[in-house]
Scaffold this motif. Structure first.
Motif, PDB file in Angstrom:
ATOM      1  N   LEU A   1       0.827  -1.204   0.000  1.00  0.00           N
ATOM      2  CA  LEU A   1       0.000   0.000   0.000  1.00  0.00           C
ATOM      3  C   LEU A   1       0.862   1.255   0.000  1.00  0.00           C
ATOM      4  O   LEU A   1       0.591   2.211  -0.744  1.00  0.00           O
ATOM      5  N   ALA A   2       1.901   1.262   0.815  1.00  0.00           N
ATOM      6  CA  ALA A   2       2.767   2.441   0.910  1.00  0.00           C
ATOM      7  C   ALA A   2       3.441   2.755  -0.417  1.00  0.00           C
ATOM      8  O   ALA A   2       3.642   3.922  -0.766  1.00  0.00           O
ATOM      9  N   ILE A   3       3.777   1.724  -1.175  1.00  0.00           N
ATOM     10  CA  ILE A   3       4.458   1.939  -2.454  1.00  0.00           C
ATOM     11  C   ILE A   3       3.499   2.430  -3.527  1.00  0.00           C
ATOM     12  O   ILE A   3       3.824   3.316  -4.322  1.00  0.00           O
ATOM     13  N   SER A   4       2.285   1.859  -3.570  1.00  0.00           N
ATOM     14  CA  SER A   4       1.356   2.180  -4.660  1.00  0.00           C
ATOM     15  C   SER A   4       0.513   3.424  -4.411  1.00  0.00           C
ATOM     16  O   SER A   4       0.065   4.073  -5.360  1.00  0.00           O
ATOM     17  N   LEU A   5       0.304   3.778  -3.145  1.00  0.00           N
ATOM     18  CA  LEU A   5      -0.620   4.867  -2.814  1.00  0.00           C
ATOM     19  C   LEU A   5      -0.168   6.205  -3.395  1.00  0.00           C
ATOM     20  O   LEU A   5      -0.931   6.881  -4.101  1.00  0.00           O
ATOM     21  N   VAL A   6       1.063   6.607  -3.105  1.00  0.00           N
ATOM     22  CA  VAL A   6       1.535   7.927  -3.506  1.00  0.00           C
ATOM     23  C   VAL A   6       1.599   8.038  -5.030  1.00  0.00           C
ATOM     24  O   VAL A   6       1.270   9.088  -5.603  1.00  0.00           O
ATOM     25  N   VAL A   7       1.997   6.944  -5.690  1.00  0.00           N
ATOM     26  CA  VAL A   7       2.054   6.963  -7.155  1.00  0.00           C
ATOM     27  C   VAL A   7       0.670   7.207  -7.738  1.00  0.00           C
ATOM     28  O   VAL A   7       0.494   7.991  -8.681  1.00  0.00           O
ATOM     29  N   THR A   8      -0.341   6.551  -7.177  1.00  0.00           N
ATOM     30  CA  THR A   8      -1.713   6.746  -7.652  1.00  0.00           C
ATOM     31  C   THR A   8      -2.157   8.184  -7.470  1.00  0.00           C
ATOM     32  O   THR A   8      -2.754   8.783  -8.372  1.00  0.00           O
ATOM     33  N   VAL A   9      -1.866   8.744  -6.297  1.00  0.00           N
ATOM     34  CA  VAL A   9      -2.268  10.126  -6.021  1.00  0.00           C
ATOM     35  C   VAL A   9      -1.634  11.080  -7.030  1.00  0.00           C
ATOM     36  O   VAL A   9      -2.318  11.922  -7.639  1.00  0.00           O
ATOM     37  N   LEU A  10      -0.333  10.954  -7.234  1.00  0.00           N
ATOM     38  CA  LEU A  10       0.369  11.877  -8.131  1.00  0.00           C
ATOM     39  C   LEU A  10      -0.083  11.711  -9.580  1.00  0.00           C
ATOM     40  O   LEU A  10      -0.290  12.700 -10.296  1.00  0.00           O
ATOM     41  N   GLU A  11      -0.259  10.464 -10.021  1.00  0.00           N
ATOM     42  CA  GLU A  11      -0.679  10.216 -11.404  1.00  0.00           C
ATOM     43  C   GLU A  11      -2.076  10.778 -11.659  1.00  0.00           C
ATOM     44  O   GLU A  11      -2.319  11.468 -12.654  1.00  0.00           O
ATOM     45  N   MET A  12      -3.010  10.467 -10.763  1.00  0.00           N
ATOM     46  CA  MET A  12      -4.389  10.899 -10.979  1.00  0.00           C
ATOM     47  C   MET A  12      -4.536  12.399 -10.812  1.00  0.00           C
ATOM     48  O   MET A  12      -5.292  13.043 -11.564  1.00  0.00           O
ATOM     49  N   LEU A  13      -3.839  12.970  -9.858  1.00  0.00           N
ATOM     50  CA  LEU A  13      -3.922  14.424  -9.660  1.00  0.00           C
ATOM     51  C   LEU A  13      -3.397  15.160 -10.890  1.00  0.00           C
ATOM     52  O   LEU A  13      -4.004  16.157 -11.337  1.00  0.00           O
ATOM     53  N   ALA A  14      -2.292  14.680 -11.444  1.00  0.00           N
ATOM     54  CA  ALA A  14      -1.754  15.301 -12.661  1.00  0.00           C
ATOM     55  C   ALA A  14      -2.740  15.168 -13.813  1.00  0.00           C
ATOM     56  O   ALA A  14      -2.921  16.108 -14.605  1.00  0.00           O
ATOM     57  N   GLY A  15      -3.405  14.012 -13.907  1.00  0.00           N
ATOM     58  CA  GLY A  15      -4.400  13.821 -14.954  1.00  0.00           C
ATOM     59  C   GLY A  15      -5.596  14.735 -14.782  1.00  0.00           C
ATOM     60  O   GLY A  15      -6.079  15.343 -15.755  1.00  0.00           O
ATOM     61  N   PHE A  16      -6.089  14.852 -13.555  1.00  0.00           N
ATOM     62  CA  PHE A  16      -7.236  15.745 -13.293  1.00  0.00           C
ATOM     63  C   PHE A  16      -6.902  17.180 -13.674  1.00  0.00           C
ATOM     64  O   PHE A  16      -7.720  17.885 -14.269  1.00  0.00           O
ATOM     65  N   ARG A  17      -5.684  17.605 -13.330  1.00  0.00           N
ATOM     66  CA  ARG A  17      -5.298  18.992 -13.609  1.00  0.00           C
ATOM     67  C   ARG A  17      -5.124  19.264 -15.101  1.00  0.00           C
ATOM     68  O   ARG A  17      -5.267  20.407 -15.537  1.00  0.00           O
ATOM     69  N   SER A  18      -4.793  18.225 -15.866  1.00  0.00           N
ATOM     70  CA  SER A  18      -4.542  18.417 -17.294  1.00  0.00           C
ATOM     71  C   SER A  18      -5.808  18.297 -18.143  1.00  0.00           C
ATOM     72  O   SER A  18      -5.737  18.387 -19.365  1.00  0.00           O
ATOM     73  N   THR A  19      -6.950  18.103 -17.492  1.00  0.00           N
ATOM     74  CA  THR A  19      -8.209  18.029 -18.239  1.00  0.00           C
ATOM     75  C   THR A  19      -8.446  19.337 -18.995  1.00  0.00           C
ATOM     76  O   THR A  19      -8.138  20.423 -18.487  1.00  0.00           O
ATOM     77  N   ASP A  20      -8.977  19.237 -20.193  1.00  0.00           N
ATOM     78  CA  ASP A  20      -9.186  20.390 -21.079  1.00  0.00           C
ATOM     79  C   ASP A  20      -9.872  21.536 -20.327  1.00  0.00           C
ATOM     80  O   ASP A  20     -11.049  21.424 -19.949  1.00  0.00           O
ATOM     81  N   PRO A  21      -9.187  22.661 -20.081  1.00  0.00           N
ATOM     82  CA  PRO A  21      -9.789  23.766 -19.316  1.00  0.00           C
ATOM     83  C   PRO A  21     -10.954  24.425 -20.045  1.00  0.00           C
ATOM     84  O   PRO A  21     -11.849  24.977 -19.403  1.00  0.00           O
ATOM     85  N   GLU A  22     -10.946  24.350 -21.376  1.00  0.00           N
ATOM     86  CA  GLU A  22     -12.037  24.967 -22.133  1.00  0.00           C
ATOM     87  C   GLU A  22     -13.354  24.243 -21.885  1.00  0.00           C
ATOM     88  O   GLU A  22     -14.412  24.873 -21.788  1.00  0.00           O
ATOM     89  N   LEU A  23     -13.294  22.916 -21.776  1.00  0.00           N
ATOM     90  CA  LEU A  23     -14.507  22.147 -21.471  1.00  0.00           C
ATOM     91  C   LEU A  23     -15.044  22.510 -20.092  1.00  0.00           C
ATOM     92  O   LEU A  23     -16.255  22.645 -19.888  1.00  0.00           O
ATOM     93  N   ILE A  24     -14.113  22.662 -19.136  1.00  0.00           N
ATOM     94  CA  ILE A  24     -14.524  23.007 -17.774  1.00  0.00           C
ATOM     95  C   ILE A  24     -15.141  24.406 -17.741  1.00  0.00           C
ATOM     96  O   ILE A  24     -16.176  24.630 -17.095  1.00  0.00           O
ATOM     97  N   LYS A  25     -14.532  25.372 -18.462  1.00  0.00           N
ATOM     98  CA  LYS A  25     -15.084  26.730 -18.513  1.00  0.00           C
ATOM     99  C   LYS A  25     -16.471  26.737 -19.140  1.00  0.00           C
ATOM    100  O   LYS A  25     -17.383  27.430 -18.668  1.00  0.00           O
ATOM    101  N   MET A  26     -16.636  25.951 -20.194  1.00  0.00           N
ATOM    102  CA  MET A  26     -17.938  25.889 -20.849  1.00  0.00           C
ATOM    103  C   MET A  26     -18.991  25.314 -19.909  1.00  0.00           C
ATOM    104  O   MET A  26     -20.125  25.815 -19.834  1.00  0.00           O
TER     105      MET A  26
END
Length: 272
Positions: free
Chosen positions: A147-172
Motif C-alpha cells: 500500500l505504501a508503495i502504490s498509494l503515492v504513485v496513484t495520487v500523483l498520477e491521478m492528480l496530474a491527470g485531473f489537472r490536465s483536463t481540457d480547461p475549455e470544457l470546464i469553462k464551458m
C-alpha cells in the motif's frame, strides 16, 4: 467502394487482416525469443560456461517446480497474490479518493504536494522496521508495504491527470451553471479513464515489489519467503524457480489490467 455480404468494405477487411497478421508475427517473435533464451540458458549451463549451481538451468528449474507443486506451492502463490491484490486495490481506492480531494481543494493540494513528492522519493523499504512495529509481523505488514508503495504513485498520477483536463470544457460547463461535482463526474473523471488505467498498470507491478520486499522481512509464507529461504539454505534452484513464477504472475496481472481497460473503453468509449 465494394461491400462484402457482412457489410465490411474490402479496404477495411484488408486492414483488419493485416492487423491480425502483424499480431501473429509479434506473438511468434515473442515466443521465439523466450524459447531461444531458455535454450541458450540450458546449453550454456550444460557446457559449463555458466555455473548452474548459481544461475540454475531450465531443466533443474522444471524439476524443482514439479517438486514444489507437491509441497504447498499453490499456498505460497496464493499468499503472494492475496497480499498483492489487497495492497493494490487499497492503494488504488485510497489514492483515487485522495487525488479527488486534492483536485477539489487547491489549498489542500498546494499544502500536500511537497510532502507527496518527498514520500514518493523515499525508499519504502527503509520504513520496513517502522511498518512492522505499526502493523505487526505478518500479512498486515506486507500489505501495508504494498500500500505504501502504490498509494503515492496513484495520487500523483491521478492528480496530474485531473489537472490536465481540457480547461475549455470546464469553462464551458461552468458557463452553463454546472456544479463542481457535475464537472468532475461528467468531464474530469471520464477524460482521465486512460490515466487511471495507466496508473493501474504501474501500480500492479509496484504492489508486487512491495509485497516481495515485505515478505523478505517478516513473512513465513509466499514467494518472497521462498526466495529468502532458498538463499539461506543454498537451494538456488528454488530461488530461480520462485523468480520465474513471480515473472509469470506479474505478466498475468498486467494483462488482466489491459483486458479491463479494453472492456472499459468498449463500455465508455475511447474518448473517455
Amino acid at each position: 467502394m465494394r461491400q462484402h455480404e457482412t457489410g465490411v468494405s474490402r479496404e477495411r477487411a484488408e486492414y483488419l487482416s493485416r492487423r491480425r497478421r502483424r499480431k501473429r508475427r509479434v506473438l511468434g517473435c515473442q515466443i521465439g525469443i523466450l524459447a531461444a533464451f531458455f535454450l541458450l540458458w540450458e546449453g550454456l549451463a550444460r557446457v559449463g560456461i555458466i555455473d548452474s549451481f548459481i544461475l540454475s538451468q531450465p531443466t533443474r528449474i522444471l524439476e524443482t517446480l514439479l517438486n514444489m507443486s507437491q509441497n504447498h506451492l499453490l499456498v505460497h502463490i496464493g499468499v503472494t497474490l492475496y497480499e498483492t491484490l489487497t495492497g493494490f486495490l487499497l492503494g488504488v481506492i485510497l489514492g483515487l479518493v485522495i487525488a479527488v480531494v486534492l483536485w477539489w481543494s487547491g489549498f489542500a493540494s498546494s499544502v500536500a504536494e511537497p510532502y507527496l513528492v518527498v514520500l514518493n522519493s523515499l525508499p519504502k523499504i527503509a520504513l520496513g522496521p517502522v511498518i512492522i512495529l505499526i502493523a505487526g509481523a505478518g500479512t498486515r505488514a506486507v500489505i501495508f508495504m504494498a500500500l505504501a508503495i502504490s498509494l503515492v504513485v496513484t495520487v500523483l498520477e491521478m492528480l496530474a491527470g485531473f489537472r490536465s483536463t481540457d480547461p475549455e470544457l470546464i469553462k464551458m460547463a461552468r458557463t452553463f451553471g454546472a456544479s463542481k461535482r457535475q464537472i468532475f463526474a461528467k468531464i474530469v473523471l471520464p477524460a482521465n479513464l486512460s490515466t487511471l488505467f495507466n496508473s493501474l498498470k504501474i501500480n500492479i507491478g509496484l504492489s508486487l515489489v512491495g509485497v516481495i520486499a515485505g515478505e523478505f522481512l517478516v513473512s513465513k509464507a509466499g514467494l518472497g519467503y521462498l526466495i529468502v529461504y532458498g538463499g539461506q539454505v543454498f537451494q538456488l534452484d528454488l530461488v530461480m524457480s520462485s523468480v520465474l513464477i513471480l515473472a509469470v504472475l506479474a505478466a498475468l496481472m498486467y494483462e488482466s489490467v489491459v483486458l479491463a481497460q479494453r472492456l472499459a473503453e468498449r463500455r465508455w468509449g475511447r474518448g473517455a
